[in-house]
Design a protein around this motif. Structure first.
Motif, PDB file in Angstrom:
ATOM      1  N   ILE A 245      35.711  38.852  28.167  1.00 40.78           N
ATOM      2  CA  ILE A 245      36.313  39.926  27.270  1.00 40.78           C
ATOM      3  C   ILE A 245      37.355  40.596  27.988  1.00 40.78           C
ATOM      4  O   ILE A 245      37.308  41.113  29.033  1.00 40.78           O
ATOM      5  CB  ILE A 245      35.140  41.069  26.749  1.00 40.78           C
ATOM      6  CG1 ILE A 245      34.151  39.971  26.068  1.00 40.78           C
ATOM      7  CG2 ILE A 245      35.665  41.963  25.885  1.00 40.78           C
ATOM      8  CD1 ILE A 245      32.676  40.679  25.901  1.00 40.78           C
ATOM      9  N   ILE A 246      38.706  40.668  27.037  1.00 42.26           N
ATOM     10  CA  ILE A 246      39.913  41.134  28.074  1.00 42.26           C
ATOM     11  C   ILE A 246      40.391  42.325  26.920  1.00 42.26           C
ATOM     12  O   ILE A 246      40.428  41.929  25.652  1.00 42.26           O
ATOM     13  CB  ILE A 246      40.798  40.002  28.083  1.00 42.26           C
ATOM     14  CG1 ILE A 246      40.334  38.977  28.963  1.00 42.26           C
ATOM     15  CG2 ILE A 246      42.143  40.737  28.671  1.00 42.26           C
ATOM     16  CD1 ILE A 246      41.179  37.722  29.225  1.00 42.26           C
ATOM     17  N   GLY A 247      40.474  43.394  27.567  1.00 38.86           N
ATOM     18  CA  GLY A 247      41.160  44.454  26.604  1.00 38.86           C
ATOM     19  C   GLY A 247      42.341  44.311  26.260  1.00 38.86           C
ATOM     20  O   GLY A 247      43.216  43.326  26.807  1.00 38.86           O
ATOM     21  N   ALA A 248      42.739  44.734  24.951  1.00 32.76           N
ATOM     22  CA  ALA A 248      44.179  44.380  24.519  1.00 32.76           C
ATOM     23  C   ALA A 248      45.311  44.732  25.161  1.00 32.76           C
ATOM     24  O   ALA A 248      46.326  44.226  25.079  1.00 32.76           O
ATOM     25  CB  ALA A 248      44.195  45.104  23.083  1.00 32.76           C
ATOM     26  N   ALA A 249      45.068  45.868  25.905  1.00 35.44           N
ATOM     27  CA  ALA A 249      46.262  46.268  26.712  1.00 35.44           C
ATOM     28  C   ALA A 249      46.401  45.766  28.286  1.00 35.44           C
ATOM     29  O   ALA A 249      47.157  46.375  29.023  1.00 35.44           O
ATOM     30  CB  ALA A 249      46.294  47.907  26.832  1.00 35.44           C
ATOM     31  N   THR A 250      45.509  44.613  28.446  1.00 31.86           N
ATOM     32  CA  THR A 250      45.551  44.056  29.860  1.00 31.86           C
ATOM     33  C   THR A 250      46.853  43.545  29.818  1.00 31.86           C
ATOM     34  O   THR A 250      47.283  42.451  29.092  1.00 31.86           O
ATOM     35  CB  THR A 250      44.593  43.187  29.869  1.00 31.86           C
ATOM     36  OG1 THR A 250      43.240  43.667  29.637  1.00 31.86           O
ATOM     37  CG2 THR A 250      44.470  42.569  31.415  1.00 31.86           C
ATOM     38  N   ARG A 251      47.658  43.632  30.959  1.00 32.37           N
ATOM     39  CA  ARG A 251      48.806  42.933  31.205  1.00 32.37           C
ATOM     40  C   ARG A 251      48.890  41.653  31.602  1.00 32.37           C
ATOM     41  O   ARG A 251      48.057  41.170  32.184  1.00 32.37           O
ATOM     42  CB  ARG A 251      49.727  43.622  32.179  1.00 32.37           C
ATOM     43  CG  ARG A 251      50.074  45.201  31.557  1.00 32.37           C
ATOM     44  CD  ARG A 251      50.816  45.981  32.672  1.00 32.37           C
ATOM     45  NE  ARG A 251      49.831  46.768  33.440  1.00 32.37           N
ATOM     46  CZ  ARG A 251      49.796  46.699  34.937  1.00 32.37           C
ATOM     47  NH1 ARG A 251      51.039  46.080  35.269  1.00 32.37           N
ATOM     48  NH2 ARG A 251      49.126  47.351  35.582  1.00 32.37           N
ATOM     49  N   HIS A 252      49.785  40.630  31.335  1.00 30.73           N
ATOM     50  CA  HIS A 252      49.752  39.385  31.544  1.00 30.73           C
ATOM     51  C   HIS A 252      49.370  39.085  33.096  1.00 30.73           C
ATOM     52  O   HIS A 252      48.703  37.885  33.397  1.00 30.73           O
ATOM     53  CB  HIS A 252      51.012  38.530  31.300  1.00 30.73           C
ATOM     54  CG  HIS A 252      51.540  38.796  29.919  1.00 30.73           C
ATOM     55  ND1 HIS A 252      50.811  39.077  28.732  1.00 30.73           N
ATOM     56  CD2 HIS A 252      52.982  38.973  29.191  1.00 30.73           C
ATOM     57  CE1 HIS A 252      51.377  39.281  27.578  1.00 30.73           C
ATOM     58  NE2 HIS A 252      52.832  38.832  27.863  1.00 30.73           N
ATOM     59  N   ILE A 253      50.031  39.900  33.865  1.00 30.82           N
ATOM     60  CA  ILE A 253      49.984  39.482  35.437  1.00 30.82           C
ATOM     61  C   ILE A 253      48.418  39.948  35.767  1.00 30.82           C
ATOM     62  O   ILE A 253      47.806  39.459  36.737  1.00 30.82           O
ATOM     63  CB  ILE A 253      50.940  40.491  36.260  1.00 30.82           C
ATOM     64  CG1 ILE A 253      51.078  40.315  37.571  1.00 30.82           C
ATOM     65  CG2 ILE A 253      50.742  41.993  35.744  1.00 30.82           C
ATOM     66  CD1 ILE A 253      51.627  39.040  38.057  1.00 30.82           C
ATOM     67  N   GLU A 254      47.905  40.706  35.127  1.00 31.08           N
ATOM     68  CA  GLU A 254      46.141  41.088  35.443  1.00 31.08           C
ATOM     69  C   GLU A 254      45.659  39.957  34.929  1.00 31.08           C
ATOM     70  O   GLU A 254      44.725  39.401  35.623  1.00 31.08           O
ATOM     71  CB  GLU A 254      45.924  42.285  34.529  1.00 31.08           C
ATOM     72  CG  GLU A 254      46.535  43.411  35.062  1.00 31.08           C
ATOM     73  CD  GLU A 254      46.492  44.838  34.476  1.00 31.08           C
ATOM     74  OE1 GLU A 254      46.200  45.908  34.851  1.00 31.08           O
ATOM     75  OE2 GLU A 254      46.338  44.658  33.006  1.00 31.08           O
ATOM     76  N   VAL A 255      45.976  39.388  33.848  1.00 31.36           N
ATOM     77  CA  VAL A 255      45.085  38.053  33.709  1.00 31.36           C
ATOM     78  C   VAL A 255      45.426  37.009  34.232  1.00 31.36           C
ATOM     79  O   VAL A 255      44.539  36.151  34.818  1.00 31.36           O
ATOM     80  CB  VAL A 255      45.523  37.858  31.829  1.00 31.36           C
ATOM     81  CG1 VAL A 255      44.831  36.255  31.625  1.00 31.36           C
ATOM     82  CG2 VAL A 255      45.163  38.621  30.965  1.00 31.36           C
ATOM     83  N   ALA A 256      46.598  36.782  34.760  1.00 30.06           N
ATOM     84  CA  ALA A 256      46.988  35.561  35.608  1.00 30.06           C
ATOM     85  C   ALA A 256      46.299  35.713  37.093  1.00 30.06           C
ATOM     86  O   ALA A 256      46.061  34.649  37.744  1.00 30.06           O
ATOM     87  CB  ALA A 256      48.622  35.690  35.886  1.00 30.06           C
TER      88      ALA A 256
END
Ligand SMILES: Cc1cc2nc3c(=O)[nH]c(=O)nc-3n(C[C@H](O)[C@H](O)[C@H](O)COP(=O)(O)OP(=O)(O)OC[C@H]3O[C@@H](n4cnc5c(N)ncnc54)[C@H](O)[C@@H]3O)c2cc1C
Lengths: 773, 272
Positions: free
Chosen positions: B68-79
């Motif tokens: 589950i990933i919050g909508a305001a999570t930045r691409h760099i954080e996911v990467a």
């Protein structure tokens, strides 16, 4: 931290000063209403709403520029046309009066308190157009029945040039054993300097002086064009510039916006500033290349070249930019037969007008057009005659002992060793090891190709002398002034090193002021890779002049006759004694006054010369996606005497990569129906990237030129002049292994894949993909 | 830009309230799409409601077989998140291919999915993984969420809060970046989740879509050869100045094969 170039600390720490870094008290902001269509009559324009908006100070239209006595932007042909024909000049107004002729042309200029207010007012201008038929592409422009852009230019053909001997060529073709023909298109590109064009103009109502802070490649030429357009006296126009963030030729000419902003500053009585957005850069910066060409090469049975015949049809855009005709014809003339000892050659060059942004100089300025044509044609001949491409060149290169070489159209190459440069390049590139590398690539399903290009450059002599000035200030600082403006070429370092070497003073003591209106010098703009041998030669003269002046001072200090003094390593000696005085101490002793006795203005007039090189490119193509990867690139260049190896390498890296950008994807595409620019942002226009070229090896092969005191030939543009043909020859060599026989730039993945698919299907047109439709 | 009011709410409720109160308000997340649009004067919102820092929209966690990933999570954080890289490495790898470092440092998952650019990367993952898009009002299945070019099931005033990705047994994303923009000229996400194979394609058509023929072929035999045997009909695919439809049809096969090879040749389902 130490920097290898004197300008680096300033530039990399953000201390550079570009146009948008200038601000003047009370400044207003300009914004332009631009044509949103490519060809239309202006039926009516109502600016009253815009004018009435609260923060708006003025709305200028063609009426205002006419009232101010503005004229057409200037243009000229550098040589007479065929049979003495003259250039038919289109009238190019600063603000469109009756007809708009390209998307992005300026129609009105709003001046307001803020940038936003100016933009809002632009949107409030009500304009009604009556559309006219649109002409895109040079072929369409000269086709019978094409809509005519300018009333005085029938058939949209502004001039036709011929250079060379058509009769001698015809005779050579008649007795030839083989004739090789090739049609090529050198596509329209958008240069996109990092700094968008802009200006900030202050008008002094008391003196009538205009101070124009602007992006420029040389203040003198810029001033001349502004004067020609506005009719304002030369002594009242002062061009000011410090750092310029890239030019490539596109910052040479005075864009119409600059004249409009000058008028705006006068009318409002306030400094007026305008900086283009990136969209405006795409729409209204000059574009470049855009040449359709045919080349023919006649050979004898042994593969000796007998004659070249070329036809170049140039898309000039809607008007003729000042540098446009120069680029279209002079480089063709100067490099007509390339590096080959061919006895006859001729080129026909036509300039056609189309409904697109005007064309002008862009790195290489025509040399990448002629080098691309010649070197692709020679490769085509190698294929048709089944001769190794290196071997075919070997048989036809001008030998070193034949220098100076009189060219087929009456010019002369001063120096060079083309065969040695070729062999050097083949060695650096491991030409003979290619088959093994090809086998390795094939094992990974890749098509591999190697291609070479032997080319000659022509670097400019300039339109007149280059003046330079040195002023000796406090703390031993020496300030240099010159016209040729640095927009990335390391002038500061190069100039300082020339003087440092002769005067024996550390290079850090020299400062360069390029665009200081207080020091008006004659001189050429930066262009044609000529600054080092043009301004550099003048600086070399200046160094001698300074030494001579210093000798007088030394004579007084040492109480001997000047004739008894010799200068070496920064020191004046009385010959045969150990008595001496340093130049440095003389500088120090005499400083403090308004003028220093060593202050010197010198000048030199240098001729053009001919850098040359051989570039070898190697590519891999993934046939499943059409992706081209540049896996090796070897460049061997004769740039004459090299003064600073780092700067030369930097120029080569940039030039080669700029060529790779055009080869692999750059293409300013205008819709054929509407004339709209379809590649108007970085989302659609692929800029070259630093990682594009792998395995880059540079080697120097200097043969000093006798045409200037430094022996330097220039290096700013050789990279692109060589990389364009070398890369495309490599790509085509790879494609031939998949059955593809013809390919035009750009080598985008989709176009490469389409060509391979078409060859596979045995139907060259099935996947042909004309992106302009 | 036209003038607008910038508002930074303290909570999701407040953000939702602001959007409800102002007809022409727009949520601002990473701004990587919205700001350029404003600069071009292509949009004229009255208010920008900055949701990028709302705690309710942030965070990455794995619960009950879902990432589950919050909508305001930045691409760099996911990467770079170890959680994502462990639980759903294909998604971390996808995020690392988005744009450039500047874009990845600002752009967000929610902004990308809400925007539904036909060439965006995330929509392929959301659709192929059968993810659920949560808003402050409801939960929307991926199959119902994407509705064509720049169009989604999101209604006025509705905010994506988080996205729940079921964890696949194996998955990979293969992308062919556009030479200019870096977006996906075509991208193919292949995922096997709970024994079912889903294949989503972005960039090739008018909006992300499921490639049913590929799903059926892979259900039969989960191998690159199954893809290579397919014939893709280019009609209906995108054609523009960059490539004809035939080229994108070809890319679908090339990329799907690459994704499969990546899955089958490595333990991690990385980007091919
Ligand atoms: C140079 C560049 C390169 C790029 N390359 C790629 C790429 O390779 N692949 C790719 O996929 N994308 C790419 N992008 C797009 C990037 O991923 C954007 O970040 C993304 O599309 C939008 O996310 P954002 O957070 O910036 O949203 P914003 O720009 O803030 O918002 C976009 C839209 O979504 C709305 N919105 C934002 N958040 C929410 C929410 N939580 N709920 C409802 N609506 C919301 C906004 O109101 C707005 O309409 C690129 C962008 C740029 C500028």
């Amino acid at each position: 931290m130490s920097f290898s170039r004197l300008e680096d600390r300033r530039l990399v720490t953000g201390a550079g000063r570009y146009v948008s870094d200038w601000h003047l008290p009370g400044q207003l902001y300009a914004a332009f209403l631009r044509a949103d269509r490519a060809h239309a009559r202006i039926v009516s324009m109502d600016v009253s709403q815009a004018q009435a908006m609260p923060e708006v100070h003025a709305v200028l239209t063609a009426e205002d520029t006419q009232r101010a006595g503005f004229r057409s932007l200037p243009c000229a042909a550098p040589i007479p046309g065929k049979g003495g024909a003259e250039l038919i000049k289109p009238y190019r107004p600063v603000l469109a009066a009756e007809v708009v002729r390209f998307v992005g042309e300026c129609v009105a200029c709003v001046v307001a308190q803020t940038e936003e207010a100016a933009q809002n007012a632009v949107e409030a201008i009500v304009i009604e157009y009556d559309d006219l038929p649109v002409v895109i592409g040079a072929e369409a422009a000269i086709a019978p029945g094409a809509a005519q852009l300018h009333p005085n230019i029938p058939g949209n053909l502004a001039i036709e040039f011929e250079t060379g001997d058509a009769q001698a060529v015809a005779a050579a073709f008649a007795k030839s054993a083989h004739i090789v023909r090739l049609d090529l298109h050198n596509q329209r590109v958008a240069g996109n300097p990092m700094e968008p064009k802009g200006c900030l103009v202050r008008h002094d109502a008391g003196t009538g002086d205009y101070f124009v802070h602007v992006c420029t490649q040389g203040t003198a030429g810029m001033r001349g064009q502004l004067v020609a357009t506005t009719g304002i006296a030369d002594e009242h126009v002062h061009v000011v510039a410090e750092d310029v963030g890239g030019g490539f030729g596109l910052r040479f000419n005075a864009y119409p916006e600059y004249s409009a902003v000058m008028l705006a500053a006068r009318i409002t009585g306030r400094p007026v500033r305008w900086v283009a957005s990136r969209s405006e850069v795409f729409l209204s910066d000059e574009h470049a290349r855009g040449v359709s060409s045919r080349g023919e090469l006649a050979l004898d049975a042994q593969g000796q070249f007998l004659a070249f015949r070329f036809d170049f049809l140039n898309d000039m855009g809607a008007y003729i930019a000042p540098t446009g005709p120069v680029v279209a014809v002079l480089s063709i003339r100067a490099c007509l037969a390339g590096v080959y000892k061919v006895p006859a050659a001729v080129a026909n060059v036509r300039l056609a007008l189309t409904n697109s942004v005007p064309m002008a100089a862009y790195r290489g300025a025509g040399r990448p057009v002629i080098s691309y044509m010649i070197e692709r044609l020679v490769d085509q001949a190698a294929v048709e005659l089944a001769i190794d491409p290196a071997d075919l060149r070997r048989r036809n290169l001008i030998p070193a002992h034949a220098m100076p070489w009189p060219t087929a159209n009456g010019l002369a190459y001063d120096s060079g060793d083309f065969p040695a440069v070729l062999e050097h390049a083949l060695e650096v590139a491991d030409w003979t090891g290619f088959e093994q590398r090809r086998t390795q690539s094939a094992a990974h399903g890749r098509l591999r190709g190697i291609g070479l290009a032997s080319f000659v450059e022509a670097t400019g002599g300039g339109a007149g002398p280059d003046e330079v000035e040195a002023r000796f200030g406090g703390h031993g600082e020496i300030t240099l002034f010159a016209v040729s403006h640095s927009h990335g070429q390391s002038h500061e370092t190069a100039y300082a090193e020339i003087l440092s070497a002769v005067l024996g003073l550390p290079r850090e003591r020299f400062r360069l002021r390029n665009g200081d209106p207080a020091v008006r010098l004659a001189g050429n703009a930066t262009g044609g890779s000529r600054t080092l041998h043009g301004v550099g030669s003048a600086l070399r003269v200046l160094a001698d002049d300074v030494i001579a002046k210093g000798r007088e001072l030394a004579a007084r200090a040492l109480e001997v006759a000047a004739a008894d003094i010799v200068f070496a390593d920064g020191r004046y000696h009385i010959a045969g004694t150990d008595r001496s005085v340093t130049l440095d101490s003389l500088i120090e002793q005499h400083s403090g006054g308004a003028v220093h006795p060593l202050d010197t203005r010198s000048s030199a007039r240098t001729g053009g010369t001919f850098p040359n090189g051989c570039h070898v490119a190697e590519v891999e193509i993934d046939p499943t996606t059409g992706v081209v990867e540049i896996v090796r690139f070897s460049a061997v260049d004769d740039a004459g005497t090299i003064l600073n190896h780092t700067i030369v390498a930097g120029q080569m890296h940039g030039g080669i990569t700029q060529g790779a950008g055009q080869v692999l994807g750059e293409h300013a595409i205008c819709d054929r129906q509407s004339g709209q620019l379809l590649t108007g942002s970085f989302m659609d226009y692929p800029m070259p990237r630093a990682i594009m070229i792998h395995g880059l090896t540079l080697a120097e092969h200097p043969v000093p030129t006798p045409t200037n005191v430094l022996g330097a030939k220039g290096v700013g543009e050789a990279g692109v002049t060589g990389s364009l043909p070398a890369l495309m020859n490599a790509i085509l060599a790879a494609l031939r292994t998949a059955g593809v026989t013809h390919f035009d730039m750009p080598a985008t993945p989709a176009r490469i894949w389409g060509a391979i698919e078409a060859a596979r299907a045995g139907d060259a047109r099935r996947f042909a993909y004309d992106r302009a439709q | 830009m036209y003038e607008f009011s910038y508002v930074k709410p303290a909570s999701l409720d407040e953000a939702a309230q602001l959007l409800a109160n102002h007809d022409d308000a727009k949520p601002l997340s990473g701004g990587m799409t919205l700001i350029p649009t404003l600069k071009q004067r292509l949009a004229q919102p009255s208010h920008l409601i900055d949701i990028a820092a709302l705690t309710e929209l942030r965070g990455i966690e794995v619960t009950a077989g879902q990432l589950i990933i919050g909508a305001a999570t930045r691409h760099i954080e996911v990467a770079t998140s170890m959680t994502v890289r462990t639980a759903l490495p294909a998604l971390a790898a996808l995020a690392s291919t988005i744009g450039d470092p500047q874009v990845r440092n600002r752009g967000t998952l929610g902004g990308s999915v809400a925007n539904n650019d036909p060439n965006a990367d995330y929509p392929a993952a959301v659709l192929a993984l059968g993810a659920t898009v949560h808003t402050q009002r409801r939960a929307i299945a991926a199959d119902d969420f994407f509705q064509g070019v720049f169009t989604t099931a999101i209604e006025e005033g509705e905010l994506i809060t988080r996205i729940a990705f079921p964890l696949p047994t194996r998955a990979a994303y293969a992308k062919f970046p556009h030479p200019a923009s870096g977006f996906a000229m075509t991208g193919v996400f292949v995922a096997e989740t709970g024994g079912r194979v889903r294949v989503a394609v972005t960039g090739a058509g008018p909006g992300v879509f499921r490639w049913r023929e590929a799903e059926a072929a892979l259900a039969d035999r989960f191998a690159a050869e199954s893809i290579e045997a397919l014939v893709v009909d280019p009609s209906g695919l995108n054609a523009d100045i960059h490539a004809p439809a035939e080229y994108r049809a070809n890319l679908m096969k090339v990329l799907a094969s690459r994704a499969l090879r990546a899955i089958l040749n490595s333990s991690e389902g990385a980007v091919a």
